[in-house]
Design a protein around this motif. Structure first.
Motif, PDB file in Angstrom:
ATOM      1  N   LEU A 151       0.844  -1.191   0.000  1.00 52.74           N
ATOM      2  CA  LEU A 151       0.000   0.000   0.000  1.00 52.74           C
ATOM      3  C   LEU A 151       0.880   1.241   0.000  1.00 52.74           C
ATOM      4  CD1 LEU A 151      -2.804   1.342   0.242  1.00 52.74           C
ATOM      5  CD2 LEU A 151      -2.553   1.186   2.735  1.00 52.74           C
ATOM      6  N   LEU A 152       0.688   2.097  -1.006  1.00 48.94           N
ATOM      7  CA  LEU A 152       1.404   3.359  -1.109  1.00 48.94           C
ATOM      8  C   LEU A 152       0.425   4.498  -0.834  1.00 48.94           C
ATOM      9  CD1 LEU A 152       4.013   4.919  -1.839  1.00 48.94           C
ATOM     10  CD2 LEU A 152       3.181   4.986  -4.202  1.00 48.94           C
ATOM     11  N   ASN A 208       4.336  -6.447   7.484  1.00 43.21           N
ATOM     12  CA  ASN A 208       4.671  -5.774   8.738  1.00 43.21           C
ATOM     13  C   ASN A 208       5.793  -4.761   8.568  1.00 43.21           C
ATOM     14  OD1 ASN A 208       2.764  -7.276  10.193  1.00 43.21           O
ATOM     15  ND2 ASN A 208       4.209  -8.971  10.499  1.00 43.21           N
ATOM     16  N   ASN A 209       6.157  -4.454   7.328  1.00 46.80           N
ATOM     17  CA  ASN A 209       7.239  -3.522   7.063  1.00 46.80           C
ATOM     18  C   ASN A 209       6.666  -2.233   6.480  1.00 46.80           C
ATOM     19  OD1 ASN A 209       9.020  -5.619   7.764  1.00 46.80           O
ATOM     20  ND2 ASN A 209       9.014  -6.401   5.659  1.00 46.80           N
ATOM     21  N   SER A 210       7.322  -1.128   6.804  1.00 48.13           N
ATOM     22  CA  SER A 210       6.867   0.158   6.280  1.00 48.13           C
ATOM     23  C   SER A 210       8.054   1.094   6.126  1.00 48.13           C
ATOM     24  CB  SER A 210       5.809   0.780   7.204  1.00 48.13           C
ATOM     25  OG  SER A 210       6.338   1.012   8.500  1.00 48.13           O
ATOM     26  N   PHE A 211       7.897   2.037   5.187  1.00 47.72           N
ATOM     27  CA  PHE A 211       8.905   3.059   4.934  1.00 47.72           C
ATOM     28  C   PHE A 211       8.188   4.386   4.739  1.00 47.72           C
ATOM     29  CE2 PHE A 211      10.868   5.699   1.659  1.00 47.72           C
ATOM     30  CZ  PHE A 211      12.096   5.985   2.246  1.00 47.72           C
ATOM     31  N   TRP A 212       8.747   5.487   5.270  1.00 51.32           N
ATOM     32  CA  TRP A 212       8.084   6.787   5.134  1.00 51.32           C
ATOM     33  C   TRP A 212       9.113   7.887   4.885  1.00 51.32           C
ATOM     34  CZ3 TRP A 212       8.225   4.006   9.720  1.00 51.32           C
ATOM     35  CH2 TRP A 212       8.996   4.555  10.764  1.00 51.32           C
ATOM     36  N   SER A 255      10.634  -6.066  10.036  1.00 51.60           N
ATOM     37  CA  SER A 255      10.695  -7.269  10.878  1.00 51.60           C
ATOM     38  C   SER A 255      11.896  -8.087  10.433  1.00 51.60           C
ATOM     39  CB  SER A 255       9.402  -8.084  10.738  1.00 51.60           C
ATOM     40  OG  SER A 255       8.289  -7.349  11.200  1.00 51.60           O
ATOM     41  N   LEU A 256      12.934  -8.134  11.286  1.00 56.50           N
ATOM     42  CA  LEU A 256      14.126  -8.910  10.950  1.00 56.50           C
ATOM     43  C   LEU A 256      13.831 -10.405  11.031  1.00 56.50           C
ATOM     44  CD1 LEU A 256      16.774  -6.770  12.878  1.00 56.50           C
ATOM     45  CD2 LEU A 256      16.133  -6.634  10.462  1.00 56.50           C
ATOM     46  N   ASN A 269      10.571 -13.224  12.927  1.00 59.75           N
ATOM     47  CA  ASN A 269       9.190 -13.230  13.408  1.00 59.75           C
ATOM     48  C   ASN A 269       9.045 -12.526  14.751  1.00 59.75           C
ATOM     49  OD1 ASN A 269       8.344 -14.627  11.159  1.00 59.75           O
ATOM     50  ND2 ASN A 269       8.635 -16.640  12.128  1.00 59.75           N
ATOM     51  N   ASN A 270      10.124 -12.520  15.546  1.00 55.30           N
ATOM     52  CA  ASN A 270      10.047 -11.951  16.887  1.00 55.30           C
ATOM     53  C   ASN A 270      10.923 -10.720  17.076  1.00 55.30           C
ATOM     54  OD1 ASN A 270       8.340 -14.100  17.671  1.00 55.30           O
ATOM     55  ND2 ASN A 270      10.127 -15.392  18.105  1.00 55.30           N
ATOM     56  N   LEU A 271      11.698 -10.346  16.077  1.00 54.06           N
ATOM     57  CA  LEU A 271      12.635  -9.229  16.206  1.00 54.06           C
ATOM     58  C   LEU A 271      12.266  -8.126  15.215  1.00 54.06           C
ATOM     59  CD1 LEU A 271      15.182  -8.231  17.664  1.00 54.06           C
ATOM     60  CD2 LEU A 271      16.545  -9.241  15.811  1.00 54.06           C
ATOM     61  N   LYS A 272      12.052  -6.916  15.734  1.00 54.25           N
ATOM     62  CA  LYS A 272      11.660  -5.775  14.903  1.00 54.25           C
ATOM     63  C   LYS A 272      12.628  -4.628  15.101  1.00 54.25           C
ATOM     64  CE  LYS A 272       6.713  -6.886  15.213  1.00 54.25           C
ATOM     65  NZ  LYS A 272       5.372  -6.397  15.633  1.00 54.25           N
ATOM     66  N   LEU A 273      12.861  -3.898  14.027  1.00 56.32           N
ATOM     67  CA  LEU A 273      13.758  -2.758  14.041  1.00 56.32           C
ATOM     68  C   LEU A 273      13.021  -1.530  13.507  1.00 56.32           C
ATOM     69  CD1 LEU A 273      16.584  -1.377  14.260  1.00 56.32           C
ATOM     70  CD2 LEU A 273      16.992  -2.140  11.896  1.00 56.32           C
ATOM     71  N   GLU A 274      13.138  -0.421  14.232  1.00 53.93           N
ATOM     72  CA  GLU A 274      12.539   0.843  13.806  1.00 53.93           C
ATOM     73  C   GLU A 274      13.578   1.951  13.939  1.00 53.93           C
ATOM     74  OE1 GLU A 274       8.760   3.822  14.903  1.00 53.93           O
ATOM     75  OE2 GLU A 274       8.917   1.801  15.763  1.00 53.93           O
TER      76      GLU A 274
END
Length: 607
Positions: free
Chosen positions: A244-245, A357-361, A499-500, A502-507
């Protein structure tokens, strides 16, 4: 008899007036025993002639109805006829009526329907037919009195909503009033009478023109809620990979200027507490609905039945009995107010791409004063040059307010003398020969000015010069005024959330700001730019076996700020400076904020 003669005179007059325009007609018709319509207008009597092979036919050989312009031969001849006649500028045989009167003579019709008038024609709907809902009001008023001239006031309010096309909807509020009305801040909800906009939208695009709100985009550092007037466009679509853009682009005039004010509460005093502008302006107008009021870190609700009321025109805040104010109450108010020093423009853009679960802005914001369009202050070329030489040191943006205007008996005026070696000293006077100077005195603080408030008279305040002692000023007023400099604030931020595992996320997010306090000057611009960066790592660890459903969430984050970083609005929590004991300390320099923590999350239990 006189009425008949008048009618004949009008017809004859109309004919001769019309005959100056080509009323003469010549035609050739085929001979036939059938009735022929030879014209759409009525024929002037005694002007009709029929020629058959050069000879004039007698009037007994044909039938002519002058009013209906119908012709019929009564003899049998072949070939064609040449006819000559003049026409009247109207059709006398046409039925002229405003309403259908036949229902008055119908038998069996209900008595209430005999005089019912029904238009037999349809009106074209300029607003798009039956799929649009229209409502509104129009008013006209007359005002007069013994101290003013007669005046006419008008107001129009129109609301439209519905389908403009099969895949296009319309929402519009159109208003035309002499004076925009700003609602009072004594209710929980506000009806914005002065908001005018047109919005066209569907599932993918939304275009708004007029008054609209700009709210915080995705991200951490860029935070704002602005009232603007202009154009904004939002667009979104999904690609083949179900990503989705979302984009938004806005260009408008900013209707307000942001300020954050910390109020010291008084013991047992519920108000009113007056709000001031960011330049310490004492009298401002708050934009309705833009305020956020906090006590001890809790945001309050507006309304007489809730926590506070606010008078937007006088910028006064009153708290209700639900929150008793003491000297220890921590009151913080964030608001926007009307700033009429310069015309202010605003440009905003944001792009967000989300997939799973990934996004860029990527966000961009720019708000600046038009330095060549000052509204409430007139600057001479010499004053503009002076501002170009002081850089960002706004304490130097002070000029003399002494003005030579001549003598007026209805103003507080001064004469200028030399005293004790000091020149240009103002002394109050009523002498028409010397009292020709007028000045605005500003309070600059004890020991920083050479004038004191002496007394009052019928025309206003009178100030008196006091001599310095040992080179130190003894007054607290000065004949000067502050020039509000044009400013520019810009910010660009970009970040990602992935999401690196399933349990590790980076922001992570990076932001760049530019804060120019005086766009007239290019001096000292090297410290206008500031940087910031924040990174957060979050790990979720679910438990198994007997603790199934439980999970432990751990996170670590670090935030870095350059000393020149200047956000658009406050993006941290309202009690951040109190939590870290930095309120009113004036700390400057680099900032590093880090935290690490973990906590357990209980499984959801349904009853």
């Amino acid at each position: 008899m006189m009425r008949c003669l008048l009618g004949i005179f009008l017809i004859t007059f109309s004919f001769f007036g019309y005959s100056q325009e080509s009323s003469l007609r010549q035609k050739k018709i085929l001979c036939s025993n059938k009735q022929i319509q030879i014209d759409s207008l009525s024929i002037y009597p005694n002007s009709f002639f029929a020629l058959y092979r050069g000879d004039t036919l007698p009037s007994t050989s044909y039938y002519l109805s002058a009013s209906t312009a119908q012709f019929k031969l009564l003899i049998n001849i072949t070939d064609s006829l040449e006819i000559t006649y003049r026409v009247l500028p109207f059709n006398l045989s046409r039925s002229m009526q405003r309403f259908d009167s036949t229902i008055l003579f119908k038998r069996g019709i209900d008595e209430r329907e005999k005089f019912q008038i029904v238009n037999s024609y349809s009106v074209n709907d300029v607003f798009g037919g039956q799929e649009l809902n229209k409502n509104g009001s129009i008013s006209r008023g007359v005002s007069f009195g013994n101290s003013q001239d007669l005046g006419i006031n008008s107001a129009l309010n129109l609301e439209l909503s519905g389908n403009l096309a099969p895949n296009l909807k319309l929402l519009a509020v159109v208003s035309d009033a002499n004076i925009p009305i700003q609602a009072d801040g004594n209710t929980n909800k506000l009806q914005e009478f002065d908001q005018v906009f047109i919005q066209v939208y569907n599932d993918q695009i939304k275009l708004s023109v007029g008054d609209f709100w700009l709210s915080k985009p995705q991200g951490y550092f860029m935070s704002y809620k602005k009232r603007a007037q202009g154009l904004t466009n939002e667009y979104q679509f999904r690609d083949q990979k179900n990503g989705l853009l979302q984009t938004q682009i806005s260009g408008a005039l900013s209707k307000g200027k942001f300020n954050r004010q910390i109020i010291a509460g008084l013991e047992g005093n519920q108000g009113p507490y007056r709000l001031q502008g960011s330049e310490n302006e004492p009298y401002i107008i708050i934009l309705a609905g833009t305020e956020r009021v906090f006590i001890d870190g809790k945001q309050l609700e507006r309304g007489q039945a809730y926590d506070y009321t606010i008078d937007y025109n006088s910028s006064e805040l009153i708290f209700t009995s639900r929150n008793l104010i003491t000297k220890d109450s921590r009151i913080v108010v964030e608001f926007q107010y009307s700033d009429q020093n310069y015309a202010r423009s605003l440009f905003q853009s944001s792009i967000v791409y989300t997939r799973k679960n990934n996004s860029f802005w990527l966000n961009a914001y720019s708000e600046q004063d038009a330095k060549n369009q000052s509204l409430q202050q007139d600057l001479s070329p010499a004053q503009k040059y002076y501002l170009s030489q002081i850089g960002d040191n706004l304490s130097l943006a002070r000029i003399s307010s002494i003005d030579s205007i001549g003598f007026f008996d209805n103003q507080v005026l001064y004469k200028m003398i030399d005293s004790l070696g000091y020149d240009s000293v103002l002394v109050f006077s009523v002498d028409p020969d010397s009292a020709v100077y007028r000045s605005i005195f500003q309070q600059v603080g004890a020991g920083k000015g050479d004038y004191i408030l002496n007394n009052y008279n019928a025309l206003g305040k009178v100030y008196k010069w006091v001599a310095p002692i040992g080179g130190i000023s003894q007054g607290d007023y000065a004949p000067s005024r502050i020039i509000i400099t044009p400013k520019q604030k810009q910010m660009v931020s970009t970040g990602l959330k992935i999401s690196l595992t399933n349990n590790l996320k980076l922001e992570s997010e990076f932001a760049l700001t530019s804060n120019d306090l005086n766009t007239y000057s290019k001096l000292g611009n090297q410290d206008n730019f500031g940087l910031s960066q924040k990174t957060k790592i979050q790990h979720d660890m679910p438990f198994k076996d007997s603790l199934k459903g439980w999970r432990m969430e751990s996170k670590a984050e670090i935030e870095l700020l350059n000393k020149d970083f200047s956000p658009i609005e406050q993006y941290r929590t309202v009690e951040f400076d109190r939590d870290w004991n930095t309120r009113n300390k004036g700390y400057l320099g680099q900032q590093i904020v880090s935290s690490i923590g973990t906590h357990n999350l209980l499984p959801k239990v349904s009853f």
